[in-house]
Design a protein around this motif. Structure first.
Motif, PDB file in Angstrom:
ATOM      1  N   PRO A 313      34.442   5.948  20.065  1.00  0.00           N
ATOM      2  CA  PRO A 313      35.429   5.409  21.006  1.00  0.00           C
ATOM      3  C   PRO A 313      34.806   4.407  21.963  1.00  0.00           C
ATOM      4  N   PRO A 314      35.493   3.327  22.281  1.00  0.00           N
ATOM      5  CA  PRO A 314      34.991   2.402  23.293  1.00  0.00           C
ATOM      6  C   PRO A 314      34.891   3.107  24.643  1.00  0.00           C
ATOM      7  N   ALA A 315      33.871   2.777  25.400  1.00  0.00           N
ATOM      8  CA  ALA A 315      33.708   3.379  26.719  1.00  0.00           C
ATOM      9  C   ALA A 315      34.913   3.086  27.601  1.00  0.00           C
ATOM     10  N   ALA A 316      35.511   1.899  27.434  1.00  0.00           N
ATOM     11  CA  ALA A 316      36.682   1.539  28.247  1.00  0.00           C
ATOM     12  C   ALA A 316      37.844   2.488  27.981  1.00  0.00           C
ATOM     13  N   MET A 317      37.985   2.956  26.743  1.00  0.00           N
ATOM     14  CA  MET A 317      39.066   3.891  26.433  1.00  0.00           C
ATOM     15  C   MET A 317      38.804   5.245  27.088  1.00  0.00           C
ATOM     16  N   CYS A 472      33.374 -13.744  -1.295  1.00  0.00           N
ATOM     17  CA  CYS A 472      33.941 -13.151  -0.084  1.00  0.00           C
ATOM     18  C   CYS A 472      33.069 -12.014   0.413  1.00  0.00           C
ATOM     19  N   GLY A 473      33.153 -11.769   1.679  1.00  0.00           N
ATOM     20  CA  GLY A 473      32.464 -10.646   2.296  1.00  0.00           C
ATOM     21  C   GLY A 473      33.369 -10.069   3.373  1.00  0.00           C
ATOM     22  N   VAL A 474      33.532  -8.757   3.373  1.00  0.00           N
ATOM     23  CA  VAL A 474      34.429  -8.099   4.321  1.00  0.00           C
ATOM     24  C   VAL A 474      33.612  -7.212   5.254  1.00  0.00           C
ATOM     25  N   VAL A 475      33.838  -7.373   6.534  1.00  0.00           N
ATOM     26  CA  VAL A 475      33.127  -6.580   7.544  1.00  0.00           C
ATOM     27  C   VAL A 475      34.126  -6.113   8.590  1.00  0.00           C
ATOM     28  N   ALA A 476      33.639  -5.271   9.489  1.00  0.00           N
ATOM     29  CA  ALA A 476      34.483  -4.771  10.574  1.00  0.00           C
ATOM     30  C   ALA A 476      34.554  -5.792  11.702  1.00  0.00           C
ATOM     31  N   LYS A 477      35.747  -5.905  12.251  1.00  0.00           N
ATOM     32  CA  LYS A 477      35.955  -6.747  13.428  1.00  0.00           C
ATOM     33  C   LYS A 477      36.475  -5.861  14.554  1.00  0.00           C
ATOM     34  N   PRO A 478      35.866  -5.923  15.738  1.00  0.00           N
ATOM     35  CA  PRO A 478      36.344  -5.099  16.846  1.00  0.00           C
ATOM     36  C   PRO A 478      37.818  -5.365  17.142  1.00  0.00           C
ATOM     37  N   ASP A 479      38.558  -4.292  17.394  1.00  0.00           N
ATOM     38  CA  ASP A 479      39.976  -4.433  17.681  1.00  0.00           C
ATOM     39  C   ASP A 479      40.328  -3.485  18.821  1.00  0.00           C
ATOM     40  N   PRO A 480      40.993  -3.992  19.874  1.00  0.00           N
ATOM     41  CA  PRO A 480      41.269  -3.142  21.035  1.00  0.00           C
ATOM     42  C   PRO A 480      42.216  -1.992  20.736  1.00  0.00           C
ATOM     43  N   LYS A 481      43.045  -2.111  19.701  1.00  0.00           N
ATOM     44  CA  LYS A 481      44.003  -1.054  19.376  1.00  0.00           C
ATOM     45  C   LYS A 481      43.457  -0.101  18.320  1.00  0.00           C
ATOM     46  N   TRP A 482      42.937  -0.652  17.206  1.00  0.00           N
ATOM     47  CA  TRP A 482      42.541   0.157  16.055  1.00  0.00           C
ATOM     48  C   TRP A 482      41.059   0.520  16.049  1.00  0.00           C
ATOM     49  N   GLY A 483      40.300  -0.009  16.999  1.00  0.00           N
ATOM     50  CA  GLY A 483      38.855   0.238  16.990  1.00  0.00           C
ATOM     51  C   GLY A 483      38.154  -0.800  16.135  1.00  0.00           C
ATOM     52  N   GLU A 484      38.529  -0.860  14.872  1.00  0.00           N
ATOM     53  CA  GLU A 484      38.017  -1.863  13.939  1.00  0.00           C
ATOM     54  C   GLU A 484      39.138  -2.241  12.990  1.00  0.00           C
ATOM     55  N   THR A 485      39.122  -3.472  12.522  1.00  0.00           N
ATOM     56  CA  THR A 485      39.976  -3.890  11.420  1.00  0.00           C
ATOM     57  C   THR A 485      39.123  -4.713  10.457  1.00  0.00           C
TER      58      THR A 485
END
Length: 549
Positions: A313-317, A472-485
């Protein structure tokens, strides 16, 4: 050579019983029978009624030949029937297989075939997907399990009955078993739960009665849960058997508040209506509550305790939860250790720290559960424990009773996971000076979105099906709602074109909705001299590391 303490002191039925969480439902049915066990909309069941319904289900399953080693599959929401399945199926020696309701038909069919399912319970809401999955199961694998429909009184949406029987009629046709009992051997399998398949086909994680019993107890100890808690089911029960909480609540004589839809308004309304004091979920669930309008939380003037796991979990959450007066416990684990098996134990001295610092301390993965033998960070090459300096990276490893039996029909993967007498998580972390574990990176390219694991390889395979894609390469992107997308980096073939919208639409044809990339970027993809995509560079571009910092 036998000693004096080995002679005439043998095990017998009076002094030894195999550990099984099935015993908890019998206890609450006997002692707390008059108390409310389940609330689901207009339906309310006491512990006596829940025990009886579970015993009827067990009798019905036994009557059709379900027994030790059989697999019973559920495609269900968080409903009373899902709880009853967790109590009844192990009582006849069968194995629980709870399906992820977000998966697509081919993957569901693959899993049901792999675990050789004998009976399927399916909610009408999922009938369209399950009809396709069952058709694939029959035509491609020759398997035709008995299908039983669950018609939930709280669901009024679309969906047809696809089974040969309906749940209520199925259980009412049988007198309840006189007693729900666990197996003779606590090492017997209690459930098989499938991982996301990060390097190919999913792996079937087989757990046992002993581990489920101990982790159910650990949940109560970790949370210092009192008798008779009121627990809201925001966590899908298909996630690691609800992190063993179906059995924890049975042990404590608590009340299950069922919930089909995980939405801020519905969650807060259920908390208010039932005076809920405990709930669990991935970070996104707690973020929904943090970001909900103040008026939805008005009137909740008692302590509500949440448990977060499934993604860091993000510390902000965490800080946000504290600001709205909710007490958050951060746990960590994997399917292979029954869900959470470690907890960031909050020490009293932390309360003297500023709220932001408290959130930072509570953002760590913490220490092992009380009944888990060991959890530490080891050098994966030497198996030496890393220094507790907060800097030296190693791999998180577990050892103890709250660890799976292994992977179903996959001895090679089981052997690798248990190499050198430790369960290797694949998560890279450090040991802080107080010996609390903190994840720094993941050795596997798994994206955790809203608590769901997404295989980057599976997403890449779907993208590669588009004729215009060269690499192609797929990685995690930080997301404020889902954590990662999922973020897809795409290199197009010379002379060909495709838009981000086109590729996203293409992915929707091949993937479950939650696995589809939310973002597509077109650029040259960094590769090694042998053509291997350098994902660490893509993660830097996506700032993936901040998603788990």
């Amino acid at each position: 050579m036998p000693g004096i303490y080995d002679t005439g002191l043998e095990r017998n039925p009076a002094n030894y019983v195999a550990l099984s969480p099935v015993s908890f439902i019998e206890r609450s049915g006997e002692i707390f029978g008059d108390l409310t066990a389940v609330i689901h909309g207009s339906r309310r069941y006491s512990w006596a009624a829940t025990r009886e319904r579970s015993a009827r289900l067990a009798a019905a399953l036994r009557a059709i030949g379900v027994g030790r080693g059989s697999t019973v599959t559920m495609m269900l929401s968080n409903t009373p029937e899902m709880l009853e399945a967790h109590y009844a199926i192990p009582a006849v020696g069968a194995v629980i297989n709870a399906l992820n309701t977000r998966l697509d038909a081919p993957l569901l069919a693959w899993q049901m075939n792999h675990c050789e399912t004998d009976v399927v319970f399916t909610d009408r809401e999922f009938s369209a997907t399950m009809a396709k999955a069952l058709k694939i199961l029959e035509h491609e694998h020759g398997r035709t399990p008995l299908v039983i429909d669950v018609v939930d009184s709280e669901y009024s949406g679309p969906g047809e009955r696809i089974g040969s029987q309906e749940y209520e009629a199925f259980i009412e046709a049988h007198e309840p078993l006189e007693r729900l009992e666990g197996p003779a051997d606590e090492w017997d399998a209690i459930a098989v739960s499938y991982t996301s398949g990060t390097t190919g086909d999913p792996k079937g994680v087989v757990t046992h009665h002993r581990g489920a019993y101990l982790n159910a107890v650990c949940n109560a100890v970790t949370w210092t849960m009192p008798n008779f808690p009121v627990y809201l089911w925001t966590l899908p029960m298909f996630h690691c058997n609800g992190w063993c909480f179906p059995w924890t609540l049975a042990m404590l004589g608590g009340t299950h508040i069922c919930l089909r839809r995980v939405e801020a308004g519905a969650i807060l309304a259920a908390i208010q209506a039932n005076r809920v004091d405990h709930y669990c979920g991935a970070p996104i669930v707690h973020s929904l509550l943090v970001n909900a309008p103040d008026e939805l939380r008005r009137g909740i003037d008692w302590r509500v305790r949440g448990m977060v796991a499934g993604a860091a979990p993000p510390a902000a959450m965490i800080e946000g939860m504290a600001r709205i007066g909710f007490d958050l416990t951060h746990t960590y684990g994997l399917t292979e250790v029954y869900g959470p098996a470690a907890v960031c134990v909050k020490r009293p001295v932390w309360e003297d720290q500023p709220l932001a610092r408290q959130a930072q301390l509570n953002n760590r993965q913490g220490v092992r559960y009380a009944l888990q033998e060991s959890m530490t960070v080891l050098d994966p090459e030497t198996l030496a424990e890393v220094p507790a300096d907060g800097e030296t990276m190693g791999e998180i490893m577990f050892r103890g009773n709250v660890t799976m039996k292994g992977y179903l029909k996959n001895p090679k993967a089981t052997e690798a996971a248990f190499a050198d007498g430790w369960f290797h998580t694949g998560d890279l972390a450090v040991l802080d000076r107080d010996r609390y574990v903190k994840i720094k990176d993941r050795s596997k390219d798994v994206i955790i979105s809203g608590g769901e694991n997404i295989s980057s390889i599976e997403v890449e395979d779907a993208i590669y099906r588009h004729p215009a894609v060269f690499a192609c390469g797929v990685v995690a992107k930080p997301d404020p709602k889902w954590g990662e997308t999922a973020l897809a980096f795409v290199e197009l073939r010379p002379g060909m074109s495709a838009s981000a919208e086109e590729l996203i639409a293409h992915c929707r044809e091949h993937l479950a909705h939650y696995k589809v990339p939310r973002d597509v970027r077109f650029e040259a993809i960094p590769k090694t001299s042998t053509g291997k995509i350098q994902k660490y560079l893509l993660r830097e571009l996506a700032k993936s590391t901040s998603a788990i910092a």
